[in-house]
Each structure stands twice: as structure tokens, then as C-alpha cells.
Design a protein around this motif. Structure first.
Motif, PDB file in Angstrom:
ATOM      1  N   ASN A   1       1.621   2.179  -3.643  1.00 58.05           N
ATOM      2  CA  ASN A   1       0.548   1.939  -4.616  1.00 58.05           C
ATOM      3  C   ASN A   1      -0.032   3.271  -5.092  1.00 58.05           C
ATOM      4  O   ASN A   1      -0.598   4.029  -4.304  1.00 58.05           O
ATOM      5  CB  ASN A   1      -0.545   1.076  -3.973  1.00 58.05           C
TER       6      ASN A   1
ATOM      7  N   ARG B   1       5.432  -8.685 -14.816  1.00 53.78           N
ATOM      8  CA  ARG B   1       4.337  -7.794 -15.202  1.00 53.78           C
ATOM      9  C   ARG B   1       4.111  -7.873 -16.703  1.00 53.78           C
ATOM     10  O   ARG B   1       5.043  -7.808 -17.482  1.00 53.78           O
ATOM     11  CB  ARG B   1       4.653  -6.351 -14.833  1.00 53.78           C
TER      12      ARG B   1
ATOM     13  N   THR C   1       2.857  -6.082  -5.694  1.00 54.48           N
ATOM     14  CA  THR C   1       2.631  -7.261  -4.861  1.00 54.48           C
ATOM     15  C   THR C   1       3.857  -7.504  -3.985  1.00 54.48           C
ATOM     16  O   THR C   1       4.940  -6.974  -4.264  1.00 54.48           O
ATOM     17  CB  THR C   1       2.372  -8.505  -5.722  1.00 54.48           C
TER      18      THR C   1
ATOM     19  N   ASP D   1      -6.264  -1.466   5.026  1.00 51.11           N
ATOM     20  CA  ASP D   1      -6.712  -2.271   3.883  1.00 51.11           C
ATOM     21  C   ASP D   1      -6.437  -3.733   4.215  1.00 51.11           C
ATOM     22  O   ASP D   1      -5.552  -4.354   3.661  1.00 51.11           O
ATOM     23  CB  ASP D   1      -5.955  -1.847   2.621  1.00 51.11           C
TER      24      ASP D   1
ATOM     25  N   GLN E   1      -6.057  -6.892   1.648  1.00 45.70           N
ATOM     26  CA  GLN E   1      -4.817  -7.169   0.925  1.00 45.70           C
ATOM     27  C   GLN E   1      -3.800  -7.716   1.920  1.00 45.70           C
ATOM     28  O   GLN E   1      -3.332  -7.012   2.803  1.00 45.70           O
ATOM     29  CB  GLN E   1      -4.269  -5.909   0.257  1.00 45.70           C
TER      30      GLN E   1
ATOM     31  N   GLU F   1       1.651   1.063  -9.880  1.00 46.29           N
ATOM     32  CA  GLU F   1       0.286   0.568  -9.870  1.00 46.29           C
ATOM     33  C   GLU F   1       0.218  -0.866  -9.347  1.00 46.29           C
ATOM     34  O   GLU F   1       0.849  -1.766  -9.887  1.00 46.29           O
ATOM     35  CB  GLU F   1      -0.263   0.621 -11.306  1.00 46.29           C
ATOM     36  N   SER F   2      -0.522  -1.076  -8.281  1.00 46.38           N
ATOM     37  CA  SER F   2      -0.805  -2.378  -7.684  1.00 46.38           C
ATOM     38  C   SER F   2       0.419  -3.276  -7.504  1.00 46.38           C
ATOM     39  O   SER F   2       0.520  -4.335  -8.124  1.00 46.38           O
ATOM     40  CB  SER F   2      -1.852  -3.114  -8.531  1.00 46.38           C
TER      41      SER F   2
ATOM     42  N   VAL G   1       0.835  -1.209   0.000  1.00 40.40           N
ATOM     43  CA  VAL G   1       0.000   0.000   0.000  1.00 40.40           C
ATOM     44  C   VAL G   1       0.872   1.264   0.000  1.00 40.40           C
ATOM     45  O   VAL G   1       0.497   2.278  -0.588  1.00 40.40           O
ATOM     46  CB  VAL G   1      -0.925  -0.006   1.237  1.00 40.40           C
TER      47      VAL G   1
ATOM     48  N   ARG H   1      -0.807   5.473   1.260  1.00 42.84           N
ATOM     49  CA  ARG H   1       0.339   5.698   0.373  1.00 42.84           C
ATOM     50  C   ARG H   1       1.307   6.644   1.063  1.00 42.84           C
ATOM     51  O   ARG H   1       0.912   7.601   1.705  1.00 42.84           O
ATOM     52  CB  ARG H   1      -0.134   6.283  -0.954  1.00 42.84           C
TER      53      ARG H   1
ATOM     54  N   GLU I   1      -2.598   3.797  -6.804  1.00 40.88           N
ATOM     55  CA  GLU I   1      -4.061   3.815  -6.826  1.00 40.88           C
ATOM     56  C   GLU I   1      -4.651   4.188  -5.467  1.00 40.88           C
ATOM     57  O   GLU I   1      -5.846   4.383  -5.354  1.00 40.88           O
ATOM     58  CB  GLU I   1      -4.587   2.450  -7.263  1.00 40.88           C
ATOM     59  N   LYS I   2      -3.812   4.277  -4.434  1.00 47.52           N
ATOM     60  CA  LYS I   2      -4.278   4.624  -3.097  1.00 47.52           C
ATOM     61  C   LYS I   2      -4.015   6.099  -2.819  1.00 47.52           C
ATOM     62  O   LYS I   2      -3.145   6.715  -3.419  1.00 47.52           O
ATOM     63  CB  LYS I   2      -3.556   3.785  -2.030  1.00 47.52           C
TER      64      LYS I   2
END
Length: 136
Positions: free
Chosen positions: A21, A111, A42, A68, A71, A39-40, A18, A30, A23-24
Motif C-alpha cells: 500500500n 478499479r 484489497t 493496522d 483492515q 494505492e489501497s 498493507v 509497507r 499510502e502507508k
């Protein structure tokens, strides 16, 4: 390097996906600016980046970030040796680690590159005009 952590590993810094990330939001956890985040990410990708940066790490799949909790997973990374010197001189702090990992994750070989959608409409057979019903 999964499993139970040792007392030495408890001193290592924690890096949750997170944190980097894009997107957060900052409120969602973040910790670096969105332009430099990825982006995302792992845990596996973060671990591979730590291997590339020649840093010891341990993946904890049983842990979750409180904001979160759906996750799962986080990575513990050893930034400093026993004597306090950095393991990798290029990465002296947690913030630098996050920036380096966020830069490396998009280039991770696992990816798949997202291809831009190609247009399937033919330009020659298109109608001109507004269309619609003709007035009488």
C-alpha cells in the motif's frame, strides 16, 4: 478459496494488503518502495492478481495485520511446489511477488479510473484586477 487453511497452506507466504500500500509508511508496514507500491489494494484484487500469475492462493478474511488491525484480511500464496521449484519461474521470492502484484493491482478491472476534475469556471466573464474595496 476461502475457509480453513490446510497444513500445506501454512507453509505458503503471507501477503497483507498493507505490504504493497503506497499510502502507508515503512513503519506502518509497507515492504516495497512507495514508487512501486499501489494505492489501497484489497485482498480480492491481490487474489485476482495471483490467479493471473497462475499461483495458488487462499484468502483469510478473519485475520488482520497487527499494526493496522482495522483492515481485515490477508492472502496466502504458494510460491514453491513440493520439490522446492517455483510455481511461476518469474516469481522466485516473496519480494518479487509483492512487486508483481503491486504492478498489476492498478490495472485490475474492478478499479474505477479516477477522472481528473475539469474546471467549471468560465474564462470570459472573469474580473480583472485585485478586487476589494476602492480607497477614497
Amino acid at each position: 478459496m476461502e475457509g480453513k487453511i490446510t497444513p500445506d497452506e501454512k507453509k505458503w507466504v503471507v501477503l497483507c494488503p498493507v505490504y504493497i500500500n503506497s499510502e502507508k509508511t515503512i513503519a506502518e508496514g509497507r515492504r516495497i518502495c512507495a514508487e512501486k507500491a499501489c494505492e489501497s489494494p484489497t485482498c480480492a484484487e491481490i487474489g485476482d492478481c495471483c490467479t493471473y500469475l497462475k499461483l495458488n492462493f487462499a484468502v483469510e478474511n478473519d485475520k488482520a495485520y497487527p499494526r493496522d488491525f482495522m483492515q481485515r484480511g490477508r492472502v496466502r500464496v504458494c510460491l514453491k511446489k513440493e520439490d522446492g521449484t517455483p510455481c511461476n519461474p518469474a516469481i522466485p521470492s516473496r519480494k518479487q511477488l509483492m512487486l508483481y502484484v503491486a504492478e498489476l493491482v492498478p490495472r485490475h478491472p474492478g478499479r474505477t479510473k479516477k477522472q481528473e476534475p475539469t474546471s467549471t469556471t468560465s474564462t470570459g466573464a472573469s474580473k480583472s484586477g485585485k478586487g476589494g474595496k476602492k480607497k477614497r
